[in-house]
Each structure stands twice: as C-alpha cells, then as structure tokens.
Design a protein around this motif. Structure first.
Motif, PDB file in Angstrom:
ATOM      1  N   TYR A  28       0.820  -1.227   0.000  1.00  0.00           N
ATOM      2  CA  TYR A  28       0.000   0.000   0.000  1.00  0.00           C
ATOM      3  C   TYR A  28       0.855   1.279   0.000  1.00  0.00           C
ATOM      4  N   GLU A  29       2.104   1.200  -0.467  1.00  0.00           N
ATOM      5  CA  GLU A  29       2.980   2.380  -0.405  1.00  0.00           C
ATOM      6  C   GLU A  29       2.405   3.581  -1.155  1.00  0.00           C
ATOM      7  N   ASN A  30       1.758   3.340  -2.294  1.00  0.00           N
ATOM      8  CA  ASN A  30       1.217   4.468  -3.056  1.00  0.00           C
ATOM      9  C   ASN A  30      -0.253   4.722  -2.760  1.00  0.00           C
ATOM     10  N   ARG A  31      -0.736   4.166  -1.648  1.00  0.00           N
ATOM     11  CA  ARG A  31      -2.117   4.402  -1.204  1.00  0.00           C
ATOM     12  C   ARG A  31      -2.164   5.071   0.170  1.00  0.00           C
ATOM     13  N   LEU A  32      -1.007   5.467   0.677  1.00  0.00           N
ATOM     14  CA  LEU A  32      -0.961   6.069   2.008  1.00  0.00           C
ATOM     15  C   LEU A  32      -1.631   7.437   2.011  1.00  0.00           C
ATOM     16  N   LEU A  33      -2.285   7.764   3.126  1.00  0.00           N
ATOM     17  CA  LEU A  33      -2.946   9.055   3.306  1.00  0.00           C
ATOM     18  C   LEU A  33      -2.425   9.712   4.568  1.00  0.00           C
ATOM     19  N   ALA A  34      -2.532  11.028   4.621  1.00  0.00           N
ATOM     20  CA  ALA A  34      -2.227  11.748   5.856  1.00  0.00           C
ATOM     21  C   ALA A  34      -3.309  11.440   6.889  1.00  0.00           C
ATOM     22  N   ALA A  35      -2.948  11.508   8.150  1.00  0.00           N
ATOM     23  CA  ALA A  35      -3.896  11.170   9.218  1.00  0.00           C
ATOM     24  C   ALA A  35      -5.169  12.007   9.113  1.00  0.00           C
ATOM     25  N   GLU A  36      -5.022  13.291   8.776  1.00  0.00           N
ATOM     26  CA  GLU A  36      -6.185  14.171   8.711  1.00  0.00           C
ATOM     27  C   GLU A  36      -7.072  13.884   7.502  1.00  0.00           C
ATOM     28  N   ASP A  37      -6.549  13.145   6.501  1.00  0.00           N
ATOM     29  CA  ASP A  37      -7.359  12.811   5.329  1.00  0.00           C
ATOM     30  C   ASP A  37      -8.497  11.858   5.670  1.00  0.00           C
ATOM     31  N   PHE A  38      -8.359  11.132   6.760  1.00  0.00           N
ATOM     32  CA  PHE A  38      -9.364  10.122   7.085  1.00  0.00           C
ATOM     33  C   PHE A  38     -10.732  10.739   7.310  1.00  0.00           C
ATOM     34  N   ASN A  39     -10.787  11.868   7.990  1.00  0.00           N
ATOM     35  CA  ASN A  39     -12.067  12.526   8.279  1.00  0.00           C
ATOM     36  C   ASN A  39     -12.443  13.586   7.244  1.00  0.00           C
ATOM     37  N   ASN A  40     -11.635  13.730   6.207  1.00  0.00           N
ATOM     38  CA  ASN A  40     -11.881  14.734   5.179  1.00  0.00           C
ATOM     39  C   ASN A  40     -12.665  14.095   4.034  1.00  0.00           C
ATOM     40  N   ASP A  41     -13.950  14.408   3.950  1.00  0.00           N
ATOM     41  CA  ASP A  41     -14.791  13.797   2.933  1.00  0.00           C
ATOM     42  C   ASP A  41     -14.503  14.311   1.530  1.00  0.00           C
ATOM     43  N   LEU A  42     -13.661  15.328   1.416  1.00  0.00           N
ATOM     44  CA  LEU A  42     -13.278  15.810   0.092  1.00  0.00           C
ATOM     45  C   LEU A  42     -12.083  15.045  -0.463  1.00  0.00           C
ATOM     46  N   LYS A  43     -11.452  14.250   0.382  1.00  0.00           N
ATOM     47  CA  LYS A  43     -10.265  13.502  -0.039  1.00  0.00           C
ATOM     48  C   LYS A  43     -10.681  12.209  -0.731  1.00  0.00           C
ATOM     49  N   ASP A  44     -10.228  12.038  -1.972  1.00  0.00           N
ATOM     50  CA  ASP A  44     -10.567  10.851  -2.748  1.00  0.00           C
ATOM     51  C   ASP A  44      -9.856   9.621  -2.189  1.00  0.00           C
ATOM     52  N   ALA A  45     -10.507   8.477  -2.304  1.00  0.00           N
ATOM     53  CA  ALA A  45      -9.900   7.211  -1.885  1.00  0.00           C
ATOM     54  C   ALA A  45     -10.432   6.105  -2.796  1.00  0.00           C
ATOM     55  N   GLY A  46     -10.233   4.835  -2.409  1.00  0.00           N
ATOM     56  CA  GLY A  46     -10.543   3.725  -3.287  1.00  0.00           C
ATOM     57  C   GLY A  46     -12.005   3.339  -3.323  1.00  0.00           C
ATOM     58  N   GLU A  47     -12.367   2.629  -4.364  1.00  0.00           N
ATOM     59  CA  GLU A  47     -13.736   2.134  -4.539  1.00  0.00           C
ATOM     60  C   GLU A  47     -13.750   0.612  -4.387  1.00  0.00           C
TER      61      GLU A  47
END
Length: 558
Positions: free
Chosen positions: A400-419
C-alpha cells in the motif's frame, strides 16, 4: 546484381532503425534524469537495478530518477529489454517500501483501500516469459488482493464485514502478524442498476499483435455477453485521432456491438487524451441517473499525442470523476506497457486497474468477477488503524505504499480514496513488534519538549489496536464510519485460517520479489510450503497456479 543492391538497402534500413531506437531510448533516459535539478543519480536510484533474462526479453534495467524532480510522481522506473521487434520500453513508478514506525511518534496508520490486481497478472507474465519482474512492477497489496478469501458476509445495515486475526509473523518469529479482512456485501443481479458503459479502446499501432488488440476485442465480447437487456454500450476508439465507432446501443443488440468490435484494426499514433475526452462526453450524453456509468479503457498506456503526460492525464481524470462516471483501466501487451501511467489515472478516476495477460484472465475480470469489477458498492473507502503503545512498540503496513494518506485525510470527505464493488474483499497485513522488545535500529531520539510514553489504562490494556473504516454510498457525499477493536489474543501460525496463512505466503512472495530487507529470513521453499498448506477450497485453481509461480521463482533463482 540487383538482388545484391536490394540486400544492401535492406541492411542499411535495418541498421538505421536500430540506431534510431537506441537514440530514442537514450533520449528518454536523458530526459528523465536531466529534468531534475540534481543531475547525478544517487545510490538509492541505482539500487532499483533488476537484471533479469529470458529468451524473449533479454536483460532488463530498472532505474529510478533522482529525488528532487518536481513532478507529482518524482521517480520513474524503466524496464528496458529486447524482443523480436527491436528495443522497447516499459515504465513503472518507483516504490519505496515502508518501514517500521513507533506508535509513540506515529500513532495512526491511514491508507486508501486497493482492489486492483494488475501487478499480480503482470508479474505472472514476466515469469511465463522466463524472467524475473523488475522490482517496481511488484505491488504487494495487489498480489494479496488478487485472490478470493472466505470472509463472512456483512450483517445489519453496514455493507461490509470486518475480520481480524493475529499470530506469529512467519518471516520473523519474534514479531506478530495482524491480518485484516474487509468483505463487501454480495448483491443479487436483480439489485443491480442498469449500466451505461463506454468502451474506450486503443487501436494505435502499438496495439498490434495477439497480446493486445485481438485480446482486447475478445475481452470486450466476453463482457458484452454478460450484460442485461437494460444495459447500453458505446465504443470510442483512438489512434491518431479519436472517434465514436458505435453510439450508445442497447445490449439487446449484442450482435451489432460485437460486429463493431470485430471491425477494429490497429494503426497510427496514440491520442489518448483526446480519446478520454470523447469517451467521457459519450458517457455524459447517455448518463443513466443513479445507474452504473463507467468508462472502460483498454490500452498499453502509450499515449503520445496531445494530452499525454501522467500529471496532465491525472488532472483531466480528476475533473471528469465529479460527474459520477467511474473508470476501469485494463492494460494489455508487453514491450511498450506503461504501468505507472495507467495506475495513476485509475487512482484519480474513481477506478480500478487490471492487467489482462490471457483469455483466462479476461474471463476472470469480465465474466467471473464482472459484477464486483464493473459496479460500485462504496466509494472513497479509507482505513485508519491506531496502535496501543502499551502493547505495540513498532508496526509496519505491508504494501500500500502508493495508497498512504495523511492522518487528517481520514475525516476529510473531500479527499478521494478507493472504490469497492459488491462481493469484493480487501486484505491488509501489519507486521508488529510487541511492546518490550524495544525500538532497535528504528529508535527515534527522545523528544525535547514533550514526553512520548504509553499511558496505560485498565479499560484498554488488552487492546492491540483500533481499526476504523470510512466509506460513502455511491450516490452520497458524506462518509459513514465503522469501528472495531482487536484484543490481545493470538494463536499459533499453524492454527490460523487458510486465508491468514495464504495471504502471508503471497506477501512473503512479493517481499522476495522486491528484495525486501524484511524478508532476509525467507526462502522460496518456505513460501511454497506455506502456500501448499493453506490452499483450501480452490475451485478456479488460482491458488494452485500461485504455487507454480513460486516454483518458477525458485528455479530462476537457483
């Protein structure tokens, strides 16, 4: 005399083409290096060298450019080799394997889920050709998630179940291995909404040959035969320019769609950006509100006309995804395969990424797993794990090296992630060092202005970690939260589930392929035994095939 002149002319043309190919390669490599402010290649860049040989490919080189490049993906990896048509180039983004972290300094681990499987089938292609893959072609999480796991179906309102196990780590018996499994709810076919699909097909000259356009056409025909009467298909092609080959057509007219596929031929340069624009326009013009609207791009990734750089394509796709149109990318062929480009734009486009190396793989993606791969159960799925420093002194996420997010991205609904699609599963592994074994070589100097030490509390002293999942329903913009806790209960490795042990075998295999420093105690024989003892039910034979690949690696490495 005339035939002798013709032979001399043919030889001259052959040598001229060879020289041009070499100069093109040299120019490409020079651009990748001199575009950096620092011209020298550092030691880390040269450590990406991977020299594999085979009858079909010859020697290979994987090289990362220097660190200060300003592009979003600053490092690239090139696999150079020779095939029957001359010198060609494949490109892979450089991957730096994640190391151990202390929960005192990095209390949470956050990443986007990944259900792509392209890396596994691409590595299989290298091994089938008699050579080891470049290290940067190996993405361990995609290898683990290639396989189906027997996780329980979710209960209640949540569309996911969560399974966790912990045991001794097979490649380091002093450490523990935590297995996390996420299972998406399976849906009946009657619950699927109608699909508006746009086949975006690369028919440029680089797609000629049996492993590319003919396999693309066969793959799309497999998918068409799986569609229902309410589904629709458009076909957009691109070479020197993009064109609409087939306007949106009901899947009831299956023969018409298949005839349009049969007429396609390869030739010309590759205007990929123009093709993407036209495909999304076709999807938008035939949009099915609350339906499954998706572009399916089939290519070797060699975009060379118009918008073609990876950052430009990523920005374009990020704009398009706001329309609620999803993206599936399927890579084909060898010799000119641009893995890094396709993975980047699939991540940007609410999409997934597959590599099709055979009819069997096409059947897996477009028939067997079609509903999981072509529909979306949840979007922007994120995972965040908090480790209890009273029980864990270090942790390391495997892959998951290229899937890492910043800690604050977890609660940020504007931050894109996987489907994730219906019936899909996601598996992640953490290697952890139990508290009391110290920080070893990873120790961080004590902080000057604050204390970093575990604060034991009786109510959570037995907890190893807390895991949180965020996801959005496909039609929603606000995320929902699921939380689970893993208590301090482990078992002997031999007593764990087949899924635990098999996923560990696949992870260990990927680590050996990447020459990981964390796999120093592992051997190919150990991986083979681990896999053989955990095959379990294997109706389609994919786990048995994996064991054959491990044997191939053992033979290639003496």
């Amino acid at each position: 005399m005339q035939s002798q002149k013709e032979q001399i002319l043919r030889d001259a043309v052959t040598y001229a083409l060879l020289i041009v190919s070499i100069l093109c390669l040299a120019g490409s490599a020079a651009v990748s290096l001199t575009s950096c402010s620092q011209k020298a290649v550092n030691e880390d860049a040269m450590s990406g060298y991977s020299g594999y040989t085979s009858e079909s490919t010859g020697p290979a080189l994987s090289m990362s450019a220097c660190n200060p490049c300003p592009a979003p993906k600053a490092e690239w990896s090139y696999a150079f080799y020779k095939d029957g048509s001359g010198f060609n180039r494949e490109e892979y983004a450089s991957i730096r394997e994640g190391g151990f972290k202390s929960p005192l300094y990095d209390p949470v681990s956050t990443f986007s889920i990944d259900v792509d499987t392209a890396s596994y089938s691409n590595v299989r292609r290298f091994l089938a050709n008699g050579g080891m893959p470049p290290v940067d072609a190996v993405r361990i999480e995609e290898m683990i998630n290639y396989f189906h796991y027997d996780y329980p179906q979710p209960k209640g309102e949540d569309p996911f179940s969560i399974t966790m196990e912990m045991s001794q780590c097979p490649w380091n018996r002093d450490n523990m291995l935590v297995h996390v499994g996420l299972q998406g709810k399976r849906l009946d076919y009657k619950d699927f909404k109608p699909s508006n699909l746009v086949f975006l097909l690369d028919v440029s000259g680089s797609m000629g040959g049996g492993g590319k356009l003919p396999l693309v056409k066969e793959s799309m025909e497999m998918l068409v035969r799986e569609l229902g009467r309410n589904d629709r298909v458009s076909i957009v092609t691109y070479a020197g320019a993009a064109g609409l080959v087939l306007p949106s057509t009901s899947a009831r007219h299956r023969r018409e769609i298949i005839k349009a596929l049969d007429r396609l031929e390869a030739g010309g340069s590759t205007a990929g950006g123009e093709g993407i624009e036209l495909a999304y326009r076709a999807a938008w013009e035939n949009l099915i509100p609350e339906g499954n609207n998706r572009v399916i791009l089939c290519t070797d990734g060699d975009f060379n006309v118009g918008v073609s750089s990876t950052p430009e394509l990523v920005r374009m796709i990020e704009e398009k995804r706001r329309a609620g149109i999803y993206l599936t990318i399927c890579g084909f062929g060898m010799g000119n395969y641009k893995d890094e480009k396709m993975e980047a734009i699939s991540n940007a486009g609410n999409g997934n990424f597959y590599y099709i190396d055979s009819r069997r793989e096409a059947h897996k993606v477009f028939v067997q797993d079609m509903r999981a791969n072509m529909f979306t159960l949840a979007k922007d799925v994120k995972i965040q794990v908090e480790f209890n420093p009273a029980r864990v002194s270090q942790y390391r996420l495997v892959g998951y090296e290229n899937r890492l997010l910043a800690a604050e991205d977890f609660n940020n609904d504007l931050k894109d992630a996987g489907e994730i699609g219906p019936g899909h599963s996601v598996t992640a592994l953490y290697e952890i060092v139990p508290a009391g074994l110290g920080m070893g070589a990873q120790r961080v100097d004590p902080l000057k202005y604050q204390e970093n030490k575990p604060v034991p509390e009786p109510r959570n002293r037995n907890e190893i970690l807390t895991i949180k999942f965020r996801y959005k329903n496909p039609e929603e913009n606000h995320s929902r939260l699921i939380t689970r806790v893993l208590d301090e209960s482990s078992m002997e490795f031999a007593d764990t589930s087949d899924d635990f042990r098999f996923s560990a075998a696949v992870a260990g295999w990927g680590m050996l392929l990447r020459n990981s420093p964390y796999a120093e105690r592992l051997t190919w024989d150990q991986i083979q035994r681990m896999a053989e003892e955990s095959v379990g039910p294997d109706e389609m034979g994919y786990r048995a095939e994996f064991i054959k690949l491990v044997k191939t690696c053992r033979e290639l490495n003496g």
